[in-house]
Motif scaffolding. Structure first.
Motif, PDB file in Angstrom:
ATOM      1  N   TRP A  33      13.977  66.529 -26.815  1.00 30.98           N
ATOM      2  CA  TRP A  33      14.618  65.294 -27.255  1.00 30.98           C
ATOM      3  C   TRP A  33      13.636  64.417 -28.012  1.00 30.98           C
ATOM      4  O   TRP A  33      12.513  64.198 -27.558  1.00 30.98           O
ATOM      5  N   PRO A  34      14.018  63.912 -29.181  1.00 28.55           N
ATOM      6  CA  PRO A  34      13.082  63.115 -29.987  1.00 28.55           C
ATOM      7  C   PRO A  34      12.729  61.779 -29.341  1.00 28.55           C
ATOM      8  O   PRO A  34      13.531  61.205 -28.606  1.00 28.55           O
ATOM      9  N   ARG A  35      11.538  61.308 -29.648  1.00 25.58           N
ATOM     10  CA  ARG A  35      11.061  60.022 -29.129  1.00 25.58           C
ATOM     11  C   ARG A  35      10.901  58.979 -30.216  1.00 25.58           C
ATOM     12  O   ARG A  35      10.778  57.795 -29.927  1.00 25.58           O
ATOM     13  N   THR A  36      10.897  59.409 -31.468  1.00 22.94           N
ATOM     14  CA  THR A  36      10.718  58.494 -32.590  1.00 22.94           C
ATOM     15  C   THR A  36      11.828  58.693 -33.606  1.00 22.94           C
ATOM     16  O   THR A  36      12.529  59.726 -33.597  1.00 22.94           O
ATOM     17  N   GLU A  37      11.982  57.728 -34.513  1.00 25.36           N
ATOM     18  CA  GLU A  37      12.976  57.854 -35.572  1.00 25.36           C
ATOM     19  C   GLU A  37      12.680  59.064 -36.450  1.00 25.36           C
ATOM     20  O   GLU A  37      13.598  59.807 -36.833  1.00 25.36           O
ATOM     21  N   GLU A  38      11.417  59.281 -36.768  1.00 23.41           N
ATOM     22  CA  GLU A  38      11.047  60.397 -37.634  1.00 23.41           C
ATOM     23  C   GLU A  38      11.432  61.730 -36.988  1.00 23.41           C
ATOM     24  O   GLU A  38      11.941  62.635 -37.661  1.00 23.41           O
ATOM     25  N   GLU A  39      11.188  61.858 -35.685  1.00 25.95           N
ATOM     26  CA  GLU A  39      11.565  63.082 -34.989  1.00 25.95           C
ATOM     27  C   GLU A  39      13.081  63.266 -34.987  1.00 25.95           C
ATOM     28  O   GLU A  39      13.581  64.384 -35.154  1.00 25.95           O
ATOM     29  N   ALA A  40      13.810  62.171 -34.795  1.00 26.00           N
ATOM     30  CA  ALA A  40      15.270  62.253 -34.762  1.00 26.00           C
ATOM     31  C   ALA A  40      15.833  62.659 -36.128  1.00 26.00           C
ATOM     32  O   ALA A  40      16.748  63.483 -36.215  1.00 26.00           O
ATOM     33  N   PHE A  41      15.300  62.083 -37.186  1.00 24.01           N
ATOM     34  CA  PHE A  41      15.746  62.470 -38.528  1.00 24.01           C
ATOM     35  C   PHE A  41      15.467  63.953 -38.775  1.00 24.01           C
ATOM     36  O   PHE A  41      16.283  64.658 -39.381  1.00 24.01           O
TER      37      PHE A  41
END
Length: 225
Positions: free
Chosen positions: A12-20
């Motif tokens: 699961w992503p922790r930052t916006e960049e990871e989520a994108f």
């Protein structure tokens, strides 16, 4: 389901960049196709938030498509899994929704989200994300649009018009009740827009919103009490 909750949470992503980056990676797995036949069961999914904006209750309600009776219900209480960021709202809710899906004893044939699929700024809304993770046909029915422009559909039940964003048809504006404001339907995964609209109409015989949305909304609100 194609992905377990444990597998999902591990990555699961922790930052916006990871989520994108996750959205970009999963978007290539989307499949838009007609349903193979009439589904026997459909599930409505919804999430209600506590007034603090972080605690939540996620609900899944499974209905029989023949008579709209409730076949199963699961509710999970938890906390938002990601900060509120426009375009990344699905990351707040998906872990709780996946957990609720895992508690069902009746496997739904189609998932219907209270939200959007392709009608999303990055063409990867909640319905797309859930569809790819679960492998199930999934689409969204929104009360209000997230993106796009449209012409007002006819006043009769079943009238529809295209929801268009940047020159691309991303959904349909569908009149489910004569003379009542429309809903916004967009595909997520393994379903096409015609089938999504037909199912929505069949589930909205008495009210503007499909029974899946109405019952899931009630279940998650009750879950917060």
């Amino acid at each position: 389901m194609t992905s377990s909750l444990a597998d999902i949470l591990r990555a699961w992503p922790r930052t916006e960049e990871e989520a994108f980056a996750v959205q970009d990676g999963l978007r290539s797995q989307l499949v838009i196709e007609g349903l193979p036949g009439r589904p026997a069961t459909v599930a409505g999914l919804d999430v209600a938030y506590h007034e603090d904006g972080e605690r939540l209750a996620a609900a899944v309600v499974v209905l029989d498509t023949e008579d709209l009776t409730v076949r199963d219900t699961a509710v999970v209480r938890g906390r938002a899994a990601f900060p509120y960021v426009p375009g990344l709202f699905a990351f707040r809710e998906i872990p709780a929704l996946i957990e609720a899906l895992g508690k069902l004893t009746v496997q739904p044939d189609v998932l219907i989200c209270d939200g959007h699929g392709l009608a999303h700024p990055r063409r990867f809304g909640l319905a797309c994300h859930l569809g790819v993770l679960t492998g199930l046909p999934t689409f969204g029915v929104g009360k209000t649009p997230l993106v796009g422009s449209w012409a007002e559909p006819g006043a009769e039940r079943g009238a529809r018009s295209d929801l268009v964003d940047s020159g691309e048809t991303v959904g349909a504006v569908l009149r489910t009740r004569a003379g009542v404001k429309p809903v916004f339907v967009s595909v997520g995964h393994r379903v096409d827009l015609a089938d999504a609209c037909a199912l929505t109409l069949g589930l909205a015989a008495r009210f503007r919103l499909p029974e899946t949305t109405r019952l899931a909304d009630r279940a998650c609100r009750d879950g917060l009490r």
